[in-house]
Design a protein around this motif. Structure first.
Motif, PDB file in Angstrom:
ATOM      1  N   UNK A 237      30.972   8.378  30.824  1.00  0.00           N
ATOM      2  CA  UNK A 237      31.245   8.540  32.258  1.00  0.00           C
ATOM      3  C   UNK A 237      30.734   9.888  32.753  1.00  0.00           C
ATOM      4  N   UNK A 238      30.809  10.888  31.872  1.00  0.00           N
ATOM      5  CA  UNK A 238      30.302  12.222  32.206  1.00  0.00           C
ATOM      6  C   UNK A 238      28.802  12.151  32.503  1.00  0.00           C
ATOM      7  N   UNK A 239      28.079  11.360  31.720  1.00  0.00           N
ATOM      8  CA  UNK A 239      26.633  11.202  31.922  1.00  0.00           C
ATOM      9  C   UNK A 239      26.359  10.541  33.263  1.00  0.00           C
ATOM     10  N   UNK A 240      27.018   9.406  33.524  1.00  0.00           N
ATOM     11  CA  UNK A 240      26.779   8.667  34.768  1.00  0.00           C
ATOM     12  C   UNK A 240      27.132   9.526  35.986  1.00  0.00           C
ATOM     13  N   UNK A 241      28.251  10.215  35.930  1.00  0.00           N
ATOM     14  CA  UNK A 241      28.644  11.065  37.063  1.00  0.00           C
ATOM     15  C   UNK A 241      27.673  12.218  37.266  1.00  0.00           C
ATOM     16  N   UNK A 242      27.137  12.732  36.153  1.00  0.00           N
ATOM     17  CA  UNK A 242      26.156  13.821  36.247  1.00  0.00           C
ATOM     18  C   UNK A 242      24.900  13.359  36.979  1.00  0.00           C
ATOM     19  N   UNK A 243      24.455  12.137  36.694  1.00  0.00           N
ATOM     20  CA  UNK A 243      23.248  11.612  37.346  1.00  0.00           C
ATOM     21  C   UNK A 243      23.511  11.381  38.834  1.00  0.00           C
ATOM     22  N   UNK A 244      24.660  10.783  39.165  1.00  0.00           N
ATOM     23  CA  UNK A 244      25.000  10.558  40.582  1.00  0.00           C
ATOM     24  C   UNK A 244      25.072  11.889  41.319  1.00  0.00           C
ATOM     25  N   UNK A 245      25.755  12.857  40.715  1.00  0.00           N
ATOM     26  CA  UNK A 245      25.888  14.176  41.337  1.00  0.00           C
ATOM     27  C   UNK A 245      24.529  14.859  41.458  1.00  0.00           C
ATOM     28  N   UNK A 246      23.688  14.677  40.422  1.00  0.00           N
ATOM     29  CA  UNK A 246      22.359  15.283  40.440  1.00  0.00           C
ATOM     30  C   UNK A 246      21.501  14.749  41.575  1.00  0.00           C
ATOM     31  N   UNK A 247      21.544  13.428  41.785  1.00  0.00           N
ATOM     32  CA  UNK A 247      20.786  12.841  42.891  1.00  0.00           C
ATOM     33  C   UNK A 247      21.249  13.413  44.231  1.00  0.00           C
ATOM     34  N   UNK A 248      22.545  13.620  44.368  1.00  0.00           N
ATOM     35  CA  UNK A 248      23.081  14.201  45.605  1.00  0.00           C
ATOM     36  C   UNK A 248      22.612  15.639  45.786  1.00  0.00           C
ATOM     37  N   UNK A 249      22.544  16.385  44.668  1.00  0.00           N
ATOM     38  CA  UNK A 249      22.144  17.792  44.743  1.00  0.00           C
ATOM     39  C   UNK A 249      20.678  17.947  45.152  1.00  0.00           C
ATOM     40  N   UNK A 250      19.819  16.998  44.748  1.00  0.00           N
ATOM     41  CA  UNK A 250      18.387  17.127  45.068  1.00  0.00           C
ATOM     42  C   UNK A 250      18.030  16.381  46.348  1.00  0.00           C
ATOM     43  N   UNK A 251      19.054  15.998  47.121  1.00  0.00           N
ATOM     44  CA  UNK A 251      18.787  15.376  48.407  1.00  0.00           C
ATOM     45  C   UNK A 251      18.392  13.918  48.345  1.00  0.00           C
ATOM     46  N   UNK A 252      18.778  13.241  47.279  1.00  0.00           N
ATOM     47  CA  UNK A 252      18.439  11.807  47.143  1.00  0.00           C
ATOM     48  C   UNK A 252      19.723  10.967  47.181  1.00  0.00           C
ATOM     49  N   UNK A 253      20.592  11.313  48.135  1.00  0.00           N
ATOM     50  CA  UNK A 253      21.885  10.635  48.216  1.00  0.00           C
ATOM     51  C   UNK A 253      21.712   9.150  48.518  1.00  0.00           C
ATOM     52  N   UNK A 254      20.684   8.831  49.300  1.00  0.00           N
ATOM     53  CA  UNK A 254      20.470   7.439  49.684  1.00  0.00           C
ATOM     54  C   UNK A 254      20.236   6.544  48.477  1.00  0.00           C
ATOM     55  N   UNK A 255      19.762   7.120  47.359  1.00  0.00           N
ATOM     56  CA  UNK A 255      19.468   6.320  46.159  1.00  0.00           C
ATOM     57  C   UNK A 255      20.702   6.066  45.300  1.00  0.00           C
ATOM     58  N   UNK A 256      21.785   6.763  45.601  1.00  0.00           N
ATOM     59  CA  UNK A 256      22.947   6.682  44.705  1.00  0.00           C
ATOM     60  C   UNK A 256      23.580   5.298  44.671  1.00  0.00           C
ATOM     61  N   UNK A 257      23.492   4.562  45.782  1.00  0.00           N
ATOM     62  CA  UNK A 257      24.145   3.252  45.817  1.00  0.00           C
ATOM     63  C   UNK A 257      23.520   2.307  44.800  1.00  0.00           C
ATOM     64  N   UNK A 258      22.171   2.222  44.803  1.00  0.00           N
ATOM     65  CA  UNK A 258      21.489   1.346  43.840  1.00  0.00           C
ATOM     66  C   UNK A 258      21.730   1.824  42.415  1.00  0.00           C
TER      67      UNK A 258
END
Length: 837
Positions: free
Chosen positions: A537-558
């Motif tokens: 879960x730490x890995x998955x949350x890190x990737x979701x958070x990472x996408x948000x940090x680099x301005x790719x929030x729109x991709x998080x849903x998929x």
């Protein structure tokens, strides 16, 4: 009867094998010397000597003759023993099992010769060539039946005892089982000796199995049998089994003693069944027994483990009132109980009391106190206890060293931490865990070079790094943004024979995201999957958070849907990252939508979720929505944290609703939170914008009284408000105070000062500010020059105004419309003469 482990002791020989032993019973029991020629019957030697001794009398030493003779002495055991001793050393005498069994049965019939039975059996068992135990038991039973001896288990029980004395436990068990098979009842005291011997040799399961075989034949033993079995189960960690024996014995009506209660209480304490332990202790006292020191100690320890310090202290007082002293184990348990309740001072007080009473603390006592003093940040006391322990000659354990090193590092007492570590290293105490504590601290601060030096020392001491050690180094490189170095550690891990784990890969993924390199972050993730490392879960949350940090929030849903298909269950942490990402992008509607999806998924928002939304609504000037979030938090029983209060107060201040902001500020204080500089600045700025400098200055006083340091924003708000009110001297006093605190002005502060000074005709001081800006390498803005130019035009100093215009151009600043408007209007005003003047 509960199922047990397979019996590991040798099993009973099959009956066919026993019959074969019976058929060869006439063979030698012990090896004898070769027969010597009989001078009476042997004529092979024709030469005789006159001096030759007279020949011995001829003896009929056949087995049948010996058996018949022994039977003739059946009523006279001592006579039978005398006959046996007389022929025992005769040449040609064969000691057979049949002869021995008959003799033993005869001797067992008289109390006068019981000692001889024991002696003969000990010789038999201690010998190396005796047949199996089952053989002799079989012959003893057969012998008794053949020659009409009364049923007597004495010989078999003596035989069982001899096997135990000879440390031949396998033979003893074989003897025991053969006795049961032939309904020869083992004597309980002998059985107790056997069970005790088995327990001492860690044959607890075999001992229990043997006892269960007794019970099947309704042989239950006595209270001592129960003690042995329960202690064995306690020793082997089989607490439920020990408790079962106690219940069954009580159910059979066995008169239990204090020792049985003591053992079962220790057992249930090990099982952490505090209610049953207290119930049994109460029963024990009601039966008139005073629990032993060990029993009290066990229950006190169980109470502490269950967090029931009140009952533990009550038992301690009861123990003392019974005339017993609190021993070091009970005292240590109570100290730990106080510490677990967060009352370290009471633990230290108890320590002083028991030491004064003569109790000598042990390493466990010091370990508990040093650990909790270190956790509470009381490193002075922790270090004092450490030195006291050493003076008592108690060697510190690696755990104590680790507690102290962690404590020193937490309090930033680096010199103490390294001094202790070096001292321990000289004595060979630290393990890889100790090194990992220091590596973790250094790497979290990004001090990778120091961490690498420590790594070399660890290798030099012959301590092999663990995967945790490597992961700390990976983290250190990631903290510094040296991702190539971090990635290279992966190869070092593989070379060492270790295998990177989910933490290793996740640290790298997080590091690349923080560098803005999402492509390499996903490459590492793909390598992780290819290596069959299951993402956490730490890995998955890190990737979701990472996408948000680099301005790719729109991709998080998929991406989130993909992870869910892999078994990932999103948490509030997952959605908090998405909500915060949308808030930072200014997409408050999308943030609100993510919040709705979170609630629909039955994931409860937490304080962080609401704080992000409140912050987003306030920034979007949707204060009503922010207040709705605030009310939702209240209705759900969530306590606002300082960040949530800060976001809402700032939003209200910007809306100039200082009444509501002040109410929230008071509420914040009432719930026990301490306002920080951000909140004070919001309030001061809010009052300033309403031209209420009295309230702003009062808020500043509260800030000072609360020991919250003022920052540049604080002084900027206060100085701008005071200048606006015309209080130039007070404003300049604040500016001087700010400089004395080594707070450097920025362009906004200089602009505020310049405007205030010029408005008050302080053009000379304004020019000094301009020079100060140059000295601090801060380029004045066009606004600063416009303010100063307008001031000089107002003062009639046109030459200086145009000089400043030229200076502005020289610095590469482009005058704006306001600049030229000032210059043009100034010229017209000077040359224009009104009509009719």
């Amino acid at each position: 009867m509960p199922k047990r482990f397979p019996n590991t002791v040798s099993s009973i020989p099959p009956k066919s094998l026993l019959r074969s032993f019976s058929q060869i019973s006439s063979k030698l029991l012990f090896p004898t010397d070769p027969p010597t020629p009989n001078p009476v019957t042997d004529h092979s030697s024709e030469q005789t000597s006159p001096e030759a001794e007279s020949p011995e009398p001829t003896w009929n030493l056949s087995q049948n003759h010996v058996l018949d003779t022994l039977l003739g002495h059946k009523a006279h055991p001592k006579s039978a023993l005398g006959f046996f001793k007389g022929i025992e050393k005769k040449r040609g005498f064969v000691k057979t099992v049949d002869v021995l069994c008959l003799l033993l049965q005869i001797l067992a019939s008289s109390p006068d010769t019981h000692g001889d039975v024991k002696y003969l059996l000990n010789n038999y068992v201690f010998g190396d060539s005796a047949p199996a135990a089952s053989v002799l038991v079989e012959h003893l039973v057969e012998c008794a039946g053949r020659y009409g001896f009364e049923s007597n288990s004495r010989v078999s029980n003596y035989l069982l005892n001899s096997y135990v004395r000879a440390n031949k436990i396998t033979g003893a068990v074989e003897c025991f089982r053969t006795m049961l098979e032939h309904n020869v009842l083992p004597w309980v005291p002998i059985v107790n000796i056997l069970l005790t011997a088995m327990v001492r040799r860690n044959m607890v399961d075999d001992a229990c199995h043997l006892y269960d075989e007794m019970v099947e034949r309704r042989i239950y033993g006595d209270c001592y049998t129960l003690h042995v079995l329960m202690r064995g189960c306690l020793k082997g960690g089989n607490f439920e089994e020990a408790e079962r024996y106690f219940r069954e014995a009580a159910g059979r009506g066995l008169k239990l003693d204090a020792a049985a209660y003591s053992i079962v209480i220790q057992t249930v304490c090990k099982r952490q069944d505090l209610n049953l332990a207290c119930k049994l202790l109460k029963e024990m006292k009601e039966l008139g027994w005073v629990p032993s020191e060990g029993t009290y100690t066990s229950v006190i320890g169980a109470c502490v483990k269950q967090g029931n310090l009140v009952e533990a202290l009550k038992l301690k007082d009861e123990m003392v009132n019974s005339g017993m002293h609190v021993n070091v184990i009970a005292a240590t348990s109570l100290m730990k109980g106080h510490c677990m309740q967060g009352d370290v001072s009471s633990a230290l007080q108890l320590f002083d009391e028991v030491v004064e009473a003569g109790v000598t603390p042990n390493v466990a006592t010091f370990s508990v106190l040093i650990d909790w003093c270190s956790k509470n940040g009381n490193m002075e006391k922790a270090n004092e206890l450490y030195n006291r322990m050493k003076l008592m000659g108690i060697q510190p354990t690696v755990f104590i060293i680790n507690f102290l090193v962690k404590g020193f590092l937490k309090q930033n007492l680096l010199e103490n931490a390294y001094g202790l570590f070096d001292e321990a290293a000289d004595n060979g105490i630290p393990t890889v865990v100790t090194y990992n504590i220091l590596l973790s601290w250094l790497c979290k601060l990004g001090k990778v070079n120091e961490a690498c030096n420590l790594w070399d020392k660890m290798i030099g001491k012959g301590i092999a790094p663990s995967l945790v050690s490597y992961n700390h180094i990976v983290l250190g490189h990631c903290k510094k943004g040296c991702m190539d170095d971090a990635y290279s550690v992966m190869n070092d891990i593989l070379k060492s024979g270790l295998k990177p784990n989910a933490i290793t890969y996740t640290l790298l993924i997080d590091g690349f995201f923080k560098r803005g390199d999402s492509e390499r972050a996903f490459n590492v993730y793909e390598q992780m999957v290819a290596a069959n490392i299951v993402p956490t879960d730490y890995t998955f949350n890190t990737i979701i958070n990472g996408l948000c940090k680099v301005g790719r929030v729109a991709e998080t849903k998929d991406q989130l849907n993909t992870f869910i298909k892999q078994g990932f269950i999103p948490t509030s942490m997952t959605y908090n990252s998405i909500i915060d990402g949308f808030v930072k992008e200014g997409a408050i509607d999308s943030a609100e939508s993510a919040y709705g999806e979170m609630c629909e998924s039955s994931i409860s928002p937490n304080v962080i979720s609401y704080t992000s939304l409140i912050n987003g609504f306030c920034k979007s000037n949707k204060i009503d929505f922010a207040l709705k979030m605030y009310n939702d938090m209240k209705n759900k029983g969530l306590d606002m944290d300082i960040t949530a209060y800060g976001a809402l107060i700032d939003g209200l201040c910007k809306k100039q609703d200082m009444e509501s902001a002040s109410k929230l500020f008071s509420e914040l204080l009432e719930v026990g939170l301490a306002p920080n500089a951000v909140i004070y600045n919001s309030m001061i700025s809010g009052f300033r914008n309403l031209n209420n400098m009295e309230a702003a200055l009062n808020m500043h006083k509260k800030m000072i009284n609360s020991n919250v340091p003022c920052d540049l924003q604080t002084y900027t708000s206060l100085i701008s408000g005071l200048l606006k009110e015309g209080k130039l001297n007070v404003a300049l006093d604040f500016y001087t105070e700010m400089l004395s605190r080594d707070i450097e002005p920025d362009i906004f502060m200089y602009t505020v000062l310049m405007n205030g000074l010029c408005n008050h005709g302080q053009l000379e001081n304004a020019s000094k500010i301009l020079k100060e800006m140059d000295g601090n390498n801060i380029t004045p803005t066009v606004l600063v020059y416009n303010t100063l130019i307008a001031g000089h035009f107002k003062d009639g100093n046109l030459q200086e105004a145009f000089r400043l215009h030229d200076e502005m151009l020289d610095k590469g600043l482009v005058p704006d419309d306001t600049t030229y408007d000032i210059l043009v209007n100034g010229k017209l005003k000077r040359s224009y003469t009104p009509v009719g003047a």
